[in-house]
Every structure is written in structure tokens, then in C-alpha cells.
Design an enzyme around this catalytic site. Structure first.
Site, PDB file in Angstrom:
ATOM      1  CD  GLU A 191      -1.854  -2.366   1.357  1.00  0.00           C
ATOM      2  OE1 GLU A 191      -0.722  -2.677   1.795  1.00  0.00           O
ATOM      3  OE2 GLU A 191      -2.739  -3.215   1.146  1.00  0.00           O
ATOM      4  CG  HIS A 246     -11.482  -6.881   6.040  1.00  0.00           C
ATOM      5  ND1 HIS A 246     -10.630  -7.489   6.917  1.00  0.00           N
ATOM      6  CD2 HIS A 246     -10.964  -7.104   4.802  1.00  0.00           C
ATOM      7  CE1 HIS A 246      -9.648  -8.076   6.232  1.00  0.00           C
ATOM      8  NE2 HIS A 246      -9.824  -7.850   4.958  1.00  0.00           N
TER       9      HIS A 246
END
Lengths: 336, 336
Positions: free
Chosen positions: B70, B139
């Protein structure tokens, strides 16, 4: 622990073009003198904030940028005065930035750690350790995608190798064959943390080669060796060969920053490295070959001192940015 | 005189993910500088199938699968944007976006200001947020407020098909960083849309349901819960106006204040935690600017102050639901 010797042999000084050798010497001298003046200005409270000095490491910035074209890019760190000067940014605007003035390269918003110059493709001093590395991959990727044969040099220190950003970026650059030179200035200390205490595997080039990036070590105190190794790398990168990692073995003669009492280094170690000072080393080589004598050296020193005087005068004469401009450039100013 | 006849625009039924894909596809067609990068956006087709088919159509140079990196995804996108490209980076979920947050906050958001106006960063970062799928605490969260806290980036929450269909054009036209939040839970929701996208102004909030008794202010996924609550309230004789903030930075105060000026009551609903959140900011601004228009204190509804749990009954209890919204409205209507 045994470390491999540098893989790149020292350049053959006898092949040195005298004019080029003197240029290298002058650039290193300018960087050194500029920073020595910064120390004085810091003591006089004209420069504030952090001031990370490059003194001792000048051969790296000088030798690396000597191999670059004007349209090549540099992404740098918070210890970037040398890179900025060597890339060709004017001393006046850099000094004005140190003083926080509106004529500074970053209008006084960046200071010592955040020199930027779009004209010379200097993508900034980045003060997040390793924060500039993924950015450099993107700058290089953009050149690659737009079919330009430019190279991006990304300077960072040995401490950056410990950050995830380094590993993610080398892997991505290698996968995409991005035209980046990863220029690791190993000055052996990440702030106060000695390399050997920070690295389970202290061979930095070995780490980089784990990402299938050709990785070399070079004597970073020898500007000619730096230049020769870098030229080979830059030539290969420009030809589409993908990224290269070079570890420049170097040393900062001063503390990490002006706040650092430097308690963690043995003075004998510092003195030993000072005996390898890259500036007298190159001067000696030039003298040996009859390209430099005392008079020429004195003239060069006087000229450099005058350049620094001029930069300081420019910076001192520059106004401060008006307060009403504080919130300018948070977002782009789009013409109506 | 007979009214002129206006041809109804041709319409098509699209899921929200198809609307997003059309927007991305048109961006890729319109501008060679646009490219996509992210995890599993190519061969896999996108974690939420938004980019399905784009690799085949545009090739691996413009639809770039990346490793799970990321920091490098965000950093490379930022660097490419600084060097002439218009990258659209996808970070799979906003929980993962925290890994990229250094690049977004320390580089993308600061660059223009820190460089004295020299380097703007026209990058678009797409990510997802929102709960309701029993994906537990790593999540499911809503980190829009974390990004919206930071000056220098535009933050947009895409709650409707119309916005999804048209969002990329203005996001790419913005010379500065744009972070787009999408919501997996509504990706398969269908709506009938004009074949040609209707331009969307990312700077403004949208009144999704006009009303006169109370202003319900929300963004992103909870818009749909709030609209449902408004219908429930209507059966009880309470006419709620629903505002979709859409842009969380900058905030469109004018639309909010104009509505509250008419309804005299406001309830802010969001899926993020209430503490120091968007609701807190809206409540503060309404209090500062429209205190004397208010007939009741501003109410805020948000996620319970817990990491989101897996078990459905616990997750449901943690999130804003129609009954909790209705109850809050009844309180501000003094009908509790």
C-alpha cells in the site's frame, strides 16, 4: 562480521580531465562552504528548526549528479543541501529558504528539510525517512510511461533501508523496470543507531539484490569512484535496464542535527573518517597530476566564499512571505 | 400554447459497481495520462469487481496489478502524478489505507504548500469503507473522517449511482489529491440512469430528499439507511430533508445551513465513530453559524465506540439503524 569490499574499483585518476576534476572539487567546496555558513547563521539564530548537515558526504551528491542530464530528476531527503546545490539550484534561493524568506525555493514554507525546485526537477527534501522512495518510483514510472529516457535518482540513507517503504519500492521498481537509481548514502548511523545495531543483515547491497535489482557498493568518500560507478548505473538505467541500487559508503563529520550532542560515536572513529575527507583527497589527486596548486586553490576558495556571501546577501534582502498568503497553495490556484 | 416536448434521455439499469466501472473506463479512454494501479485490479477484476474487464481492454501498462504494497501503491501514484500522469490508485479497503496514510498525509497533502506552490499532486485514490457484511474489526471501518481531517486533499463519499457514474471526470480534473470512498455493501444495488453521465459537482452536498421539518445530514453508505428512516418518519407525519454531504473536505456549509435555517432541527448520521467525527464538525458549524435558528440541540448518531464485531446482532447494534435514526428525530421534534 565480514563485509564484502566495494564491488566497483576506484576510478583511474590518471584519466581525469583536469577541467572536470576542478569542477568536481569546486562543487564539493561550495556544498561544504554553504553548510559551514549555515552553521554560523544557525548560531546567530537566523536559521532555525532542524539543520542536518552533509559535511563529509559531499563526494556522493557531487559524483552522482555529475552523471545526470539536466532533465533527470532527483528525489532527496532532509539532508539534502548538497543534492540541491549539485543539481544546480541557485545558492541564493536555497539560502533564502534556510532563512524562511519568500524568495526561498519553497517560499519559506519548507526550510532546510524541504527544498523543492521544479525547474531543475528536484522533487524535494523529504523528511519522512524512506518517504521519498515510493515517490521516486512513481516519478520514474511517469517518464517510462511517457516514453522519455530520463532517470530519477532517489537519495536516502542507511536508516531508510529499515522502513517498509524501501522494500515495497524496490520490489515494485524491479517488477516494472522503473528507471530509478536507488542511491543509498550509508553514513553508518540512522540518527544515533549504528548500522550494525540496526541491521540483522548489514550488507545493504545484498538486501537490494534480493529484489533482483543490480546492487553495488562504492567508496563514497572518493568522488571519482562515485562518479564512475554512478555513470555505469545511469547509462544502464537510461538504456532501459531497470533500476540499480548503489550503496555509497560515507560518513557525516558532524552530528545528526544541530540538536544532537553526538554521544554515540567514538571520537576516534570520527577522526579516522575525517582523514578520508573527500575534498582534500580530490585536491591531492589534482595536485599530483599538476592540475592544481596553492594559488589556484586559494583563488577557488575565494571565489566560492564570494558566492556564499552573495547568496547570504540575497537571502537577507529577501522579504518574508506576507501573512495573508499563509493559506495559499493548500489547494491549487486555478485560473477562473 | 402547447408545452415543448423534450425527449426523455435514454436510460440504462446499472449496478453501482458498473456505474463506477463506466466512469473509470471513460477516464481511461479520454486521457492517455490516466492509468490504474492497485491490488488485484487486473487479472482478478478488482476485489469488488469494479475494474472487471479493464485489463483486457486497456492492457497491463494502464491497468497495473501491484503486489500487496500500500505504501508503494500510494507513493508511486503520487510520484507519477507529480510528473505528468493522472494515476488512479485503488486501495482495497480503508482499513488497509492506513498503511498508505503516510504517503497521503505526508506527501500528497503537503506537497503543494511545502514546495511553495511548485508541485501539485493530481492523484486520485479510491478506497472502500463501511460495515454490514460481518467482516469484523479489520475490514469494516469508516475512516473518512481521518482523511477529511487533513488540509490539502479532497475527500468524497460516493453514495449514489449518479455520483458513481460521473465521479472520475471531476476527480481527475482536480489538480490536487482526491480520495474517493466507495461502499462494497451497495455495489450490487441497481438503479436506472441516463446512458450519458450527468456531470457531478464534487464540491457540493446534494439534497437527496427535500423536506421541511428536520434536516438529516449524512454521507456514504448510511444515506440509504437515512432515506429509509425518512420514509418511516413520513408515515408519522414528519417531513425530513436528507442531505448527502458527498464532499467531506471541503464541507459544503451553505447547503447544510440553508436547510437547517428552514427546518430548525438537525440530526447527523454517520457510520464512523462519533467522537471527533464528521457529525461533531457539522454540529459545531451549525451551532456556530445557525444557533439561533435551532429549535433543538443537534443530534449525532454514529457507530458505537467499539471495534466492529463479527456476530450479526452485535454488528447491527453497533451501527446506525432506522429505529435509532427515527428515535433521534423524534427527540429533536420534541416528540420523543
Amino acid at each position: 562480521m565480514t563485509r564484502q569490499p566495494p564491488l566497483v574499483a576506484v576510478a583511474r585518476s590518471r584519466d581525469l580531465d583536469p577541467e572536470h576534476g576542478l569542477d568536481l572539487l569546486r562543487t564539493m567546496l561550495v556544498i561544504r562552504s554553504f553548510e559551514e555558513r549555515c552553521v554560523e547563521l544557525y548560531s546567530a539564530a537566523q536559521i532555525r528548526g532542524f539543520l542536518h548537515l552533509y559535511i563529509g558526504e559531499e563526494a556522493v551528491a557531487t559524483g552522482v549528479t555529475a552523471t545526470l542530464r539536466e532533465d533527470d530528476a532527483v528525489v532527496s531527503t532532509y539532508r539534502e543541501h548538497g543534492h540541491a546545490i549539485a543539481k544546480g539550484i541557485g545558492l541564493g534561493p536555497i539560502m533564502a529558504e534556510m532563512l524562511g524568506k519568500v524568495d526561498g525555493v519553497s517560499r519559506g514554507r519548507g526550510g532546510s528539510m524541504h527544498l523543492f525546485d521544479a525547474a531543475t526537477r528536484f522533487y524535494g527534501g523529504n523528511a519522512i525517512v524512506a518517504g521519498g522512495i515510493p515517490l521516486a518510483v512513481g516519478v520514474a514510472l511517469a517518464d517510462q510511461m511517457q516514453g522519455r529516457d530520463r532517470v530519477t535518482v532517489c537519495f536516502f540513507g542507511d536508516g531508510a533501508v529499515d522502513e517498509g517503504a524501501f522494500h515495497e519500492s524496490l520490489n515494485l521498481a524491479s517488477l516494472w523496470q522503473a528507471p530509478v537509481l536507488f542511491a543509498c548514502e550509508n553514513n553508518h548511523y540512522a540518527m544515533g543507531m549504528a548500522l550494525e545495531r540496526a541491521e540483522a543483515q548489514p550488507d545493504l547491497a545484498l538486501k537490494a539484490s534480493g529484489y533482483a535489482v543490480p546492487s553495488w557498493r562504492v567508496d563514497g568518500m572518493d568522488v571519482l569512484a562515485v562518479e564512475e560507478a554512478t555513470r555505469r548505473a545511469v547509462t544502464a538505467i537510461r538504456a532501459g535496464g531497470g533500476p540499480v541500487f548503489i550503496e555509497y559508503d560515507t560518513y557525516r563529520f558532524r552530528a545528526h542535527s544541530m540538536y544532537d550532542p553526538d554521544l554515540y560515536r567514538d571520537p576516534a572513529e570520527v577522526e579516522a573518517w575525517k582523514r578520508r575527507d573527500p575534498i582534500p583527497a580530490l585536491a591531492a589527486t589534482l595536485r599530483e597530476h599538476g592540475h592544481l596548486d596553492d594559488d589556484a586553490m586559494a583563488v577557488m576558495e575565494a571565489e566560492v566564499a564570494a558566492e556564499i556571501d552573495e547568496a547570504v546577501a540575497f537571502a537577507e534582502a529577501s522579504p518574508l512571505e506576507p501573512l495573508e498568503d499563509l493559506e495559499r497553495f493548500v489547494t491549487s490556484e486555478v485560473a477562473p | 400554447m402547447s408545452a415543448p416536448t423534450v425527449a426523455e434521455p435514454a436510460t440504462v439499469t446499472l449496478t453501482l459497481r458498473e456505474a463506477l466501472k463506466q466512469s473509470l473506463r471513460e477516464a481511461l479512454i479520454a486521457d492517455d495520462r490516466v492509468f490504474l494501479l492497485g491490488e488485484d485490479i487486473g487479472a482478478y477484476g478488482g476485489c469488488f469487481a469494479v475494474t472487471m474487464g479493464l485489463l483486457d481492454e486497456f492492457g497491463p501498462g494502464r491497468v497495473r496489478d501491484t503486489p500487496l504494497s500500500e505504501v508503494a501503491i500510494a507513493g508511486a501514484a503520487i510520484g507519477a502524478a507529480m510528473n505528468g500522469m493522472r494515476p488512479i490508485a485503488e486501495i482495497m479497503t480503508c482499513n488497509f489505507s492506513l498503511l498508505a496514510l503516510d504517503q497521503v498525509v505526508n506527501n500528497a497533502a503537503t506537497m503543494l504548500h511545502m514546495s511553495g506552490g511548485q508541485f501539485n499532486v493530481p492523484v486520485v485514490i479510491r478506497t472502500t469503507a463501511g460495515a454490514g457484511r460481518q467482516l469484523a474489526a479489520q475490514h469494516s471501518h469508516s475512516f473518512e473522517p481521518i482523511f477529511a481531517h487533513v488540509p490539502g486533499i479532497r475527500v468524497v463519499a460516493i453514495a449514489t449511482h449518479e455520483d458513481a457514474r460521473a465521479v472520475l471526470r471531476p476527480a481527475l480534473d482536480d489538480p490536487d489529491p482526491v480520495v474517493l470512498f466507495e461502499y462494497p455493501r451497495i455495489m450490487t444495488m441497481e438503479a436506472e440512469l441516463p446512458v450519458d453521465p450527468v456531470p457531478v459537482d464534487l464540491s457540493t452536498a446534494a439534497v437527496r430528499r427535500p423536506g421541511s421539518d428536520v434536516t438529516l445530514i449524512t454521507y456514504g453508505l448510511t444515506l440509504h439507511t437515512v432515506l429509509e428512516a425518512a420514509e418511516t418518519l413520513a408515515t408519522d407525519g414528519i417531513d425530513a430533508e436528507v442531505i448527502d454531504l458527498r464532499s467531506l473536505r471541503p464541507l459544503d456549509d451553505a447547503t447544510v445551513l440553508s436547510s437547517v435555517g428552514r427546518t430548525h432541527r438537525a440530526v447527523v448520521v454517520e457510520e464512523a465513530w462519533r467522537t471527533l467525527g464528521v457529525g461533531a464538525e457539522i454540529a459545531a458549524r451549525v451551532t456556530e453559524e445557525a444557533f439561533y435558528d435551532l429549535d433543538a440541540p443537534v443530534e449525532r448518531i454514529g457507530c458505537a465506540e467499539v471495534p466492529l464485531p463479527y456476530a450479526k446482532h452485535l454488528e447491527d447494534a453497533a451501527l446506525p439503524q432506522v429505529p435509532s435514526i427515527v428515535a433521534a428525530v423524534r427527540r429533536v421534534m420534541h416528540r420523543g
